[in-house]
Structure formats: structure tokens, C-alpha cells
Motif scaffolding. Structure first.
Motif: not given
Length: 542
Positions: A346-361
Motif C-alpha cells: 500500500t502506498y500514498r500519492v501526493c497531489r499539491i493544490v494551491c490555496e490563497p490566504r491572508t494574514k495580518t503581520v
């Protein structure tokens, strides 16, 4: 008749002399040593004009520019990442595995362990402890504590906290679980037991006692006395005179009065300014100076002399004699047999999905503000004072003694035995195959937004302020002045001619010389305003 004919000539001479008279008092005529009714000098009040500067406060206005912040809406284009897919055909090399078997011979080592005794001599040290007294000088420190105040400036940080928003993209992994079947081969061992007779040789030790002559070095202490020069000293305070610093100062030269024809008065001109270097008075400085001294002392010393001594020492010699022996040895052989097995992976496959975020610095800015502080610094000065001490020193002497010892040594012998083995190996062949797959890629898409920003603007503002101005003002003052009166340049004939011409005394003669035609009865006030420029007022006593 001849006497009266000479009168016009004398009048012309008199007019010429009056034109060259001394003008120290605004052109007044001076007759020295002339006989008459007036004294030599008299005091007259003279009007003097002087410029006085008065301070006056004025209200003025100046234009200053202030920074004003206003909000403005701006259209902003922001690039937003977007993931897309495209189909790509590529050639993949696929492996094809093939299992093969071969036989080979291995030389297997067979180890045997043996033991034997070895006799050897060890030199063992025997220590003896002795003591002695040593005199020495120690520089003992004497400490003094002083205080002084130090003024210093510290840059104190003042922090301000700000915040801002940051847009960023996070690549989020998405996991998928898959399964596949794997075929593999395991080599299973099969063991067999065998026995054989082994002939071996053993070294048997035999001991013999012998003697030998050993030369040993013995160290003997010998005491003696020697004279040593010890360096000492003390601190002395000396006072020195140091030259003072050179200071630059501004010096103004003395001024003077200069006649100004345009304003018809004397003007005060200040002297020039110059810079000169002045040497300040010397000051006295105290400093500490180390004064070295030399002292002579007698020290007891010990030196060691070496002496050779011969001794007969017995020792044991071990001699190894070979002896043949026989033993039956049992050994096991191992044979590897291939066995096919199967497992599910049994093995796992990884797929990368882009997600926009906002943070206050939140971030802080620091501004350094100077702050004056004061601290008291305590420092210690050290003065070294010599002090004589005595200590007892322990030392050890070493004597080596031979000691026989016996130890058992284990050793191994190795014999190589041939052994046949079978090996299974896999051969891989690569086959080309066309594969279609979707490849993700990221594209930045422009997105229009409206953003409110703050714009700085410079606005002129009138600010009132006060200015102190020095305004010149002319002040008239009455000053007492002593002027000569009733004096002429000649004595005798010229004075008698003037008296005879006017038929008056010396005072009226002076008035006539100034152009006063009103006579002595009316005075000089009405006739001196024209012709002499008010010069007769001071000369005639008006």
C-alpha cells in the motif's frame, strides 16, 4: 591821509587771516594774545547729535508647510495563481525482470581456538616519600577602593507597533492511497551437520631459572647554600607640571572716530576682529612611579648526584616446545534454496493544490531617544607588598624492582574448506512504452481590485512669530565745551588798528571779525547766523 589809506589794506589782510583761522570749534575765529576785556576761555553749551538703538518687538508671519494625509481610492491589478492541466505524451522505459540460477564454490573458513602460557618480567616501581622546607618570597597585593562619578548618554529605544496585511499562497497537499501486488523470491537456508578429525600442534611451555648482572643508577641528595638577588621595590607619588591647552579666542582691535562729510558729523568705526591663540596656565599632575630595589638572600638548595650500583638479579625464561594432538570437529553447512512469495504493498500519492490566504503581520519600529544618565564607578588600585614565607615540599623517589608474571594467551588458527553454493539472480531488460498523462501547471491571472491608500499632501500654513528689531533714533544732547574768547593772532599794531577802525574794545573786534554788523550793544546773536555757519556762537560767546 596816508594812515587812512592803509586801512583797506589791513582790512583785506584781516579777512585773509580770518579765512585760515583754526576750525576746531565749527570755524570760530581765534585771536591769541590780544588785549581786551574778555577772559582767555569760556564755557559754552554745545548741541551734539547721537544715534541710539532701541529694541522693539514686531509681529511677523512666515509660511510653513504641513503634511496632511487624505484617503484616495486606487485601482490595483493583482496576479492570482490558477492551476491548469495539460495532456503530455511521453515514452516511458518499463523494466522486464528475468530470474536465473548459477552455482559457485566458496572457500569457507574454519576457526580453532588454542591457549598457551607465557612468562614475562615486569619492572614495578617502588616509591619513597621525602620532605624538605623551602623559603620563598610572595608579592602580597594590598587593595584600595576609590569612587568616581561618570556622566554618560544612553540611546533609549522607543518602540511603536504597526500592523499590515499580507496575501500569500499555500500549496496544500492532497493524499491518495493505492495498492499493488509485488512478487519476490526468498532464499531459504537448509542446514546439514558433518564431522571430521583434525590434527593440530600445541606449544607447551618449559621454564628455566637464570641470573644476570644489572647496573642500577641511584640518586643521592646533596645540600648546599647559594646567594640569590631578589628584585623588589615600592611606589612613589611624583608631582609634575603639565602645560595648559592652547585656546583660540576672538579679539577686537580698538576703534576710532572718522569724519563723515555726507552726514556732517563724526562716525564711530569699530576695530577689526582677529583670532589669536592663547596658552592656558599650566597645571600640576600627580602620578605613581615604581622604584625598584635589589635584595640579597641566602637560600638552601639540594642537588641530586647519580651513582651506579651493580646487582645480580634472577629471572625466569620460558621456552615453548611443540606437541602434536588430535581432535574430532563437528561442523554445519548451510545451503540456500529459492522460494517464491507474494505481498500486497500500500502506498500514498501526493497531489499539491494551491490555496490563497491572508494574514495580518505586526511589526515594530524603533526610534532611539538620547537619555542622560549618571553612575558611580568603583575601581580598585593594587599595591604589591613583598612577604617572606616558608613551605614544606614533599617529593618522591622511584626505585624499579623486577617481578616475574605469567599470563595465558588465546590464539586462533584458520583453515579454508571448499563449499558449493547456488545463487539465484534477476536480470532486468528495459522496454519502451508510450504513456499519456496530465501535468498540472500554474498560471497567474490578473484580478482588478479597488484599494484605499493614504496620500501625503503639503499644505502651506501661516504661522505668527515675534522678532526683536533694533531701531536707530537720533538724540540731541547739550555738552559743556570750553572755547577761547577775545584773542587775536597778533599783538600791537594789528590790535590797535582794529580798535581804531571800530572804535570798540577787544570783544567787539572779535564780533566784527566774524561779520557781526549790529554793534556791541545788540550782541552777537543776531549777526552770527549767516556768514560763519553759526561759528561765532562758540567763538563770541553767543
Amino acid at each position: 591821509m596816508r594812515r587812512f589809506m592803509l586801512v583797506p589794506v589791513f582790512v583785506a589782510v584781516l579777512a585773509a587771516l580770518s579765512g585760515r583761522t583754526d576750525a576746531a570749534y565749527n570755524g570760530a575765529v581765534s585771536y591769541q594774545n590780544a588785549g581786551g576785556c574778555c577772559p582767555a576761555t569760556r564755557t559754552v553749551m554745545k548741541t551734539v547729535r547721537r544715534v541710539v538703538y532701541e529694541k522693539r518687538t514686531e509681529q511677523r508671519q512666515r509660511v510653513e508647510y504641513q503634511t496632511v494625509t487624505e484617503d484616495r481610492v486606487v485601482n490595483v491589478t493583482r496576479m492570482v495563481p490558477e492551476t491548469r492541466y495539460r495532456t503530455v505524451q511521453q515514452i516511458v522505459r518499463k523494466p522486464v525482470y528475468e530470474t536465473r540460477t548459477r552455482q559457485y564454490t566458496v572457500m569457507k573458513p574454519v576457526y580453532e581456538t588454542h591457549t598457551r602460557e607465557i612468562t614475562y618480567n615486569v619492572r614495578r616501581p617502588v616509591y619513597e616519600t621525602h620532605t624538605r622546607e623551602v623559603k620563598y618570597t610572595v608579592m602580597k597585593p594590598v587593595y584600595e577602593t576609590h569612587n568616581r562619578v561618570i556622566n554618560y548618554t544612553v540611546m533609549k529605544p522607543v518602540y511603536e507597533t504597526h500592523s499590515k496585511q499580507i496575501n500569500y499562497t499555500v500549496r496544500k497537499p492532497v493524499w491518495e492511497t493505492r495498492q499493488r501486488v509485488i512478487n519476490y523470491t526468498v532464499m531459504k537456508p537448509v542446514y546439514e551437520t558433518h564431522s571430521r578429525v583434525v590434527n593440530y600442534t600445541v606449544m607447551v611451555p618449559k621454564q628455566e631459572t637464570r641470573t644476570r648482572e644489572v647496573v642500577r643508577v641511584v640518586t643521592k641528595p646533596v645540600e648546599y647554600t647559594k646567594t640569590v638577588t631578589v628584585r623588589g621595590g615600592h611606589w612613589e607619588t611624583h608631582e609634575e607640571e603639565v602645560a595648559g591647552p592652547v585656546v583660540r579666542r576672538v579679539v577686537r582691535e580698538p576703534g576710532k572716530w572718522v569724519w563723515d562729510p555726507s552726514r556732517c558729523r563724526c562716525v564711530w568705526c569699530p576695530g577689526e576682529r582677529r583670532v589669536e591663540c592663547v596658552q592656558c596656565p599650566p597645571r600640576k599632575v600627580c602620578k605613581r612611579v615604581w622604584v625598584p630595589t635589589c635584595e640579597t638572600k641566602e637560600v638552601k638548595c639540594v642537588r641530586y648526584e647519580r651513582e651506579c650500583v651493580k646487582e645480580c638479579v634472577p629471572y625466569t625464561v620460558c621456552k615453548m616446545v611443540p606437541e602434536c594432538r588430535q581432535k574430532t570437529c563437528t561442523y554445519t553447512t548451510c545451503k540456500l534454496v529459492p522460494e517464491c512469495r507474494q505481498k500486497t504493498c500500500t502506498y500514498r500519492v501526493c497531489r499539491i493544490v494551491c490555496e490563497p490566504r491572508t494574514k495580518t503581520v505586526c511589526y515594530r519600529t524603533c526610534k532611539m531617544v538620547p537619555e542622560c544618565r549618571q553612575k558611580t564607578c568603583t575601581y580598585t588600585t593594587c599595591k604589591m607588598v613583598p612577604e617572606c614565607r616558608t613551605k614544606t615540599v614533599c617529593y618522591r623517589t622511584c626505585k624499579w624492582v623486577c617481578e616475574p608474571r605469567t599470563k595465558t594467551v588465546c590464539y586462533r588458527t584458520c583453515k579454508l574448506v571448499p563449499e558449493c553454493k547456488t545463487c539465484t539472480y534477476t536480470v532486468c531488460k528495459w522496454t519502451c512504452e508510450k504513456v499519456c498523462k496530465e501535468v498540472p501547471y500554474t498560471v497567474c491571472v490578473p484580478k482588478c481590485e479597488q484599494k484605499t491608500i493614504k496620500v501625503c499632501k503639503r499644505v502651506p500654513v501661516c504661522v505668527p512669530y515675534e522678532v526683536t528689531v533694533c531701531v536707530p533714533r537720533v538724540v540731541c544732547e547739550q555738552v559743556c565745551v570750553e572755547v577761547p574768547c577775545c584773542s587775536g593772532r597778533g599783538r600791537g599794531v594789528l590790535g590797535r588798528l582794529i580798535s581804531a577802525l571800530h572804535g570798540r574794545g577787544g570783544c567787539c573786534a572779535a564780533s566784527a571779525a566774524c561779520g557781526c554788523d549790529n554793534g556791541c550793544d545788540n550782541g552777537c546773536d543776531s549777526g552770527c547766523d549767516s556768514g560763519c555757519d553759526a561759528g561765532c556762537d562758540s567763538g563770541c560767546g553767543c
